[in-house]
Design a protein around this motif. Structure first.
Motif, PDB file in Angstrom:
ATOM      1  N   LEU A  84       1.207  -1.143  -0.035  1.00 50.14           N
ATOM      2  CA  LEU A  84      -0.077  -0.064   0.237  1.00 50.14           C
ATOM      3  C   LEU A  84       0.964   1.252  -0.213  1.00 50.14           C
ATOM      4  N   LEU A  85       0.476   2.127  -1.021  1.00 55.74           N
ATOM      5  CA  LEU A  85       1.369   3.461  -0.923  1.00 55.74           C
ATOM      6  C   LEU A  85       0.230   4.451  -0.773  1.00 55.74           C
ATOM      7  N   ILE A  86       0.315   5.263   0.540  1.00 53.19           N
ATOM      8  CA  ILE A  86      -0.408   6.220   0.806  1.00 53.19           C
ATOM      9  C   ILE A  86       0.364   7.708   0.854  1.00 53.19           C
ATOM     10  N   VAL A  87      -0.272   8.608  -0.403  1.00 58.79           N
ATOM     11  CA  VAL A  87       0.278   9.543  -0.723  1.00 58.79           C
ATOM     12  C   VAL A  87      -0.513  11.041   0.014  1.00 58.79           C
ATOM     13  N   LEU A  88       0.135  12.191   0.650  1.00 58.21           N
ATOM     14  CA  LEU A  88      -1.082  13.153   1.281  1.00 58.21           C
ATOM     15  C   LEU A  88       0.071  14.332   1.057  1.00 58.21           C
ATOM     16  N   GLU A  89      -1.077  15.342  -0.415  1.00 61.60           N
ATOM     17  CA  GLU A  89      -0.504  16.506  -1.041  1.00 61.60           C
ATOM     18  C   GLU A  89      -0.756  17.112  -0.107  1.00 61.60           C
ATOM     19  N   ASP A  90       0.106  17.593  -0.363  1.00 58.58           N
ATOM     20  CA  ASP A  90       0.292  19.679   0.292  1.00 58.58           C
ATOM     21  C   ASP A  90      -0.501  19.713   1.611  1.00 58.58           C
ATOM     22  N   LEU A  91       0.826  18.757   2.284  1.00 56.09           N
ATOM     23  CA  LEU A  91      -0.194  18.048   3.650  1.00 56.09           C
ATOM     24  C   LEU A  91       0.575  19.900   5.163  1.00 56.09           C
ATOM     25  N   HIS A  92       0.643  20.804   4.512  1.00 55.86           N
ATOM     26  CA  HIS A  92       0.685  21.919   5.209  1.00 55.86           C
ATOM     27  C   HIS A  92      -0.457  22.359   5.208  1.00 55.86           C
ATOM     28  N   TRP A  93      -1.721  22.275   4.196  1.00 51.63           N
ATOM     29  CA  TRP A  93      -2.310  22.475   4.528  1.00 51.63           C
ATOM     30  C   TRP A  93      -3.693  21.269   5.715  1.00 51.63           C
ATOM     31  N   ALA A  94      -3.077  20.572   6.285  1.00 51.20           N
ATOM     32  CA  ALA A  94      -3.536  19.989   6.179  1.00 51.20           C
ATOM     33  C   ALA A  94      -4.355  20.380   8.069  1.00 51.20           C
ATOM     34  N   ASP A  95      -4.986  19.692   8.612  1.00 51.80           N
ATOM     35  CA  ASP A  95      -5.955  19.739  10.188  1.00 51.80           C
ATOM     36  C   ASP A  95      -5.324  19.587  11.318  1.00 51.80           C
ATOM     37  N   GLU A  96      -4.808  19.925  11.886  1.00 55.05           N
ATOM     38  CA  GLU A  96      -4.225  19.338  13.469  1.00 55.05           C
ATOM     39  C   GLU A  96      -3.757  17.462  13.245  1.00 55.05           C
ATOM     40  N   LEU A  97      -4.933  17.058  12.892  1.00 53.22           N
ATOM     41  CA  LEU A  97      -5.312  15.987  13.487  1.00 53.22           C
ATOM     42  C   LEU A  97      -3.997  14.779  13.176  1.00 53.22           C
ATOM     43  N   SER A  98      -4.202  15.588  11.467  1.00 52.59           N
ATOM     44  CA  SER A  98      -3.724  14.414  10.236  1.00 52.59           C
ATOM     45  C   SER A  98      -1.963  15.010  10.814  1.00 52.59           C
ATOM     46  N   LEU A  99      -1.833  16.205  10.925  1.00 53.96           N
ATOM     47  CA  LEU A  99      -0.004  16.131  11.400  1.00 53.96           C
ATOM     48  C   LEU A  99       0.200  15.227  12.243  1.00 53.96           C
ATOM     49  N   ALA A 100      -1.020  15.671  13.474  1.00 56.27           N
ATOM     50  CA  ALA A 100      -0.182  15.596  14.754  1.00 56.27           C
ATOM     51  C   ALA A 100      -0.322  14.059  14.538  1.00 56.27           C
ATOM     52  N   SER A 101      -1.008  12.485  13.025  1.00 61.34           N
ATOM     53  CA  SER A 101      -1.180  11.325  13.035  1.00 61.34           C
ATOM     54  C   SER A 101       0.792  11.246  12.560  1.00 61.34           C
ATOM     55  N   TRP A 102       0.285  11.621  11.677  1.00 61.62           N
ATOM     56  CA  TRP A 102       1.645  11.812  10.556  1.00 61.62           C
ATOM     57  C   TRP A 102       3.205  12.008  12.079  1.00 61.62           C
ATOM     58  N   HIS A 103       3.212  12.270  12.498  1.00 62.10           N
ATOM     59  CA  HIS A 103       3.708  12.687  13.707  1.00 62.10           C
ATOM     60  C   HIS A 103       4.170  12.299  14.331  1.00 62.10           C
ATOM     61  N   SER A 104       2.538  11.061  14.768  1.00 59.62           N
ATOM     62  CA  SER A 104       3.115   9.896  15.976  1.00 59.62           C
ATOM     63  C   SER A 104       3.811   8.867  15.129  1.00 59.62           C
ATOM     64  N   TRP A 105       2.995   8.492  14.019  1.00 55.47           N
ATOM     65  CA  TRP A 105       3.889   7.601  13.263  1.00 55.47           C
ATOM     66  C   TRP A 105       4.586   7.827  13.362  1.00 55.47           C
ATOM     67  N   ALA A 106       5.284   8.698  12.399  1.00 54.52           N
ATOM     68  CA  ALA A 106       6.823   9.274  12.409  1.00 54.52           C
ATOM     69  C   ALA A 106       8.178   8.926  13.018  1.00 54.52           C
ATOM     70  N   VAL A 107       7.285   9.201  14.813  1.00 51.89           N
ATOM     71  CA  VAL A 107       8.028   8.979  16.118  1.00 51.89           C
ATOM     72  C   VAL A 107       8.557   7.450  16.056  1.00 51.89           C
ATOM     73  N   ALA A 108       6.977   6.524  16.143  1.00 52.18           N
ATOM     74  CA  ALA A 108       6.819   6.005  16.182  1.00 52.18           C
ATOM     75  C   ALA A 108       8.296   4.667  14.814  1.00 52.18           C
ATOM     76  N   SER A 109       8.101   4.934  14.228  1.00 48.77           N
ATOM     77  CA  SER A 109       8.952   4.195  13.025  1.00 48.77           C
ATOM     78  C   SER A 109      10.462   4.260  13.931  1.00 48.77           C
ATOM     79  N   ARG A 110      11.245   3.374  13.263  1.00 54.10           N
ATOM     80  CA  ARG A 110      12.506   3.007  13.868  1.00 54.10           C
ATOM     81  C   ARG A 110      13.223   4.272  12.523  1.00 54.10           C
ATOM     82  N   PRO A 111      14.404   5.065  13.367  1.00 54.09           N
ATOM     83  CA  PRO A 111      14.785   6.147  11.860  1.00 54.09           C
ATOM     84  C   PRO A 111      15.217   5.471  11.502  1.00 54.09           C
TER      85      PRO A 111
END
Ligand SMILES: Nc1ncnc2c1ncn2[C@@H]1O[C@H](COP(=O)(O)OP(=O)(O)OP(=O)(O)O)[C@@H](O)[C@H]1O
Ligand SMILES: [Mg+2]
Length: 473
Positions: A414-441
């Motif tokens: 599965l490839l999920i692409v989210l375009e223009d994320l700078h316009w996204a709502d805070e929850l989307s950004l928070a989800s992305w952030h938590s997934w980014a933190v959860a994944s190993r460097p």
């Protein structure tokens, strides 16, 4: 008598039958001539003409200005002055002495033959008296009405011509017609779609994708809305078309003589541009794709200033994934949507018509489906779905999205692409952030495209998740 040629579509031009363009002393004299010409032969009373163009003056003064303008017109029309006739208290243009593009256009725009429609398209060089203004309200009102009427006629004629060209497979001509339609009214979303389809049919995948980006920008800027679902789905379809099935054909069309035309954007048949450079970020993103294929989820963020090529790079990546038969979810954040919960995710799920995927729905179970119905109301209509909760629980919604992504990625890459994320709502950004933190460097990375400015100004996100069948994201 010398005939007067008047071209009022796309501007103002008056010239005698064999001669060069005439110039007039004042804009109001030209306005008077145009008004008398549409349609020619119609007699107008002097007091009406005076009120049309000199409404702010006293009656006597206005009539004197009209006399002066008529005198100027006669003088400047020279040999063609016979076309202008005054009869008692009325003024008119002799229809037998005037050759008017508007009349020719309206005469054939209603016909059905492809030849007539093409001729009408040629005659409509632009809006009626384009760029022409006279600061007199009655004249401006008349001008806007006429302009609107003729524009509607042109749109109808071009639309019929486009339909005929598509039916007969004259795709390159259809592209030109669709472009003309958009030049007249760029908010016509169905025409954007038609153009995307035409480009795709011609093997011009990148042009089809660019047309979508253009459509998004125009709708956002002028109406503050996002494209219709049908347009988004079409975009998704084009994006995931196997790159090989969609490459432009090589052969006579791409010969040395035609290539410069393509570079100039003049020949839509061959106006494709391959990706230039970007080897390093593309290789990085592709490496992430391969790692994900092995079962380890990856996040890639692409950052860069406006127009630097972020979407283009991602298109390349999507083509790569589509060729390898990945499932692709594509969502976009819109400037107008910053308060929509999980906006880009919802956008991606809607465009993919997930609700029709029975296997995923089954695996998700009624409880998660009900939770998801807060974001996607169509989930609520599924059989066996309990009532949605009355209070929105953000944590549960976040879990829902993670569940859904897990279910999807457990079945196929599965490839999920989210375009223009700078316009996204805070929850989307928070989800992305938590997934980014959860994944190993080693499992998340970002690419900044080097631009003219040193700092990236338009953050953009492309995230990809591949879970192993046991479901860890
Ligand atoms: N490396 C490239 N090779 C060929 N064409 C490119 C390349 N990069 C960008 N382009 C072209 O430049 C234009 C702008 O690129 P693109 O839309 O990808 O920019 P962007 O960074 O996504 O912009 P925005 O911030 O507005 O979303 C497009 O027409 C695209 O096809
Ligand atoms: Mg972009």
């Amino acid at each position: 008598m010398t005939r007067l040629h008047l071209n009022l579509l796309g501007g103002f031009e008056a010239r005698p039958e064999s001669g060069s363009s005439l110039t007039f002393r004042t804009q109001k004299a030209q306005a008077l001539l145009a008004y008398l010409a549409v349609p020619p032969g119609q007699a107008h009373r002097r007091d009406k003409l005076a009120a049309l163009l000199w409404g702010a003056m006293r009656d006597e003064q206005a009539r004197a200005s009209l006399r002066q303008a008529l005198y100027d017109l006669r003088k400047n029309l020279g040999d063609a002055a016979g076309a202008l006739r005054t009869e008692g208290d009325t003024v008119l243009l002799d229809p037998t002495a005037v050759d008017l593009d508007v009349m020719k256009f309206t005469g054939i725009a209603g016909e059905e033959t492809p030849e007539a429609l093409e001729q009408a398209a040629l005659l409509y060089r632009g809006d009626f008296l384009d760029g022409f203004t006279v600061d007199e309200e009655p004249f401006e009102t008349w001008l806007l009405e006429e302009r609107g009427r003729l524009r509607e006629l042109a749109i109808e004629a071009l639309a019929r011509s486009l339909s005929h060209q598509r039916k007969t497979g004259a795709l390159a001509a259809a592209v030109r017609t669709a472009r003309r339609l958009l030049a007249i009214d760029r908010l016509q979303e169905p025409v954007h779609r038609t153009l995307m389809r035409l480009h795709a049919q011609l093997g011009q995948r990148a042009a089809a994708l660019r047309q979508y980006q253009h459509c998004v920008t125009v709708l956002q800027r002028e109406l503050g809305v996002e494209p219709e679902l049908e347009t988004k789905q079409l975009y998704q379809e084009v994006l995931t078309q196997r790159a090989t099935a969609c490459e432009p054909t090589t052969g006579p069309a791409a010969s040395a003589t035609t290539r410069p035309l393509a570079r100039a954007g003049l020949d839509p048949q061959i106006a494709e541009t391959p990706l230039v450079g970007r080897d390093a970020p593309l290789a990085k993103a592709q490496a992430a794709l391969h790692q994900a294929e092995g079962g380890s989820g990856q996040l890639v963020a692409i950052l860069g200033e406006t127009g630097i090529g972020k979407s283009r790079l991602v298109e390349e990546l999507i083509a790569h994934a589509a060729q390898a038969k990945w499932r692709i979810l594509l969502g976009r954040a819109y400037e107008s949507d910053q308060i929509l919960l999980f906006g880009p995710f919802v956008d991606a799920f809607r465009a993919d018509e997930l609700v029709r995927d029975a296997a995923v729905m089954e695996a998700l179970g009624p409880v998660w489906r009900t939770e998801l119905s807060t974001l996607l109301p169509q989930f609520a209509a599924m059989p066996g779905a309990p009532r949605p909760p009355e209070q929105v629980d953000y944590r549960r919604l976040f879990e829902c999205i993670a569940q859904l992504l897990q279910q999807l990625s457990a079945r196929e890459p599965l490839l999920i692409v989210l375009e223009d994320l700078h316009w996204a709502d805070e929850l989307s950004l928070a989800s992305w952030h938590s997934w980014a933190v959860a994944s190993r460097p080693s499992e998340s990375s970002s690419s900044s495209l080097p631009g003219r400015k040193s700092s990236p100004t338009t953050p953009y996100f492309a995230g990809r998740f591949r879970t192993s069948p046991n479901g860890s994201t």
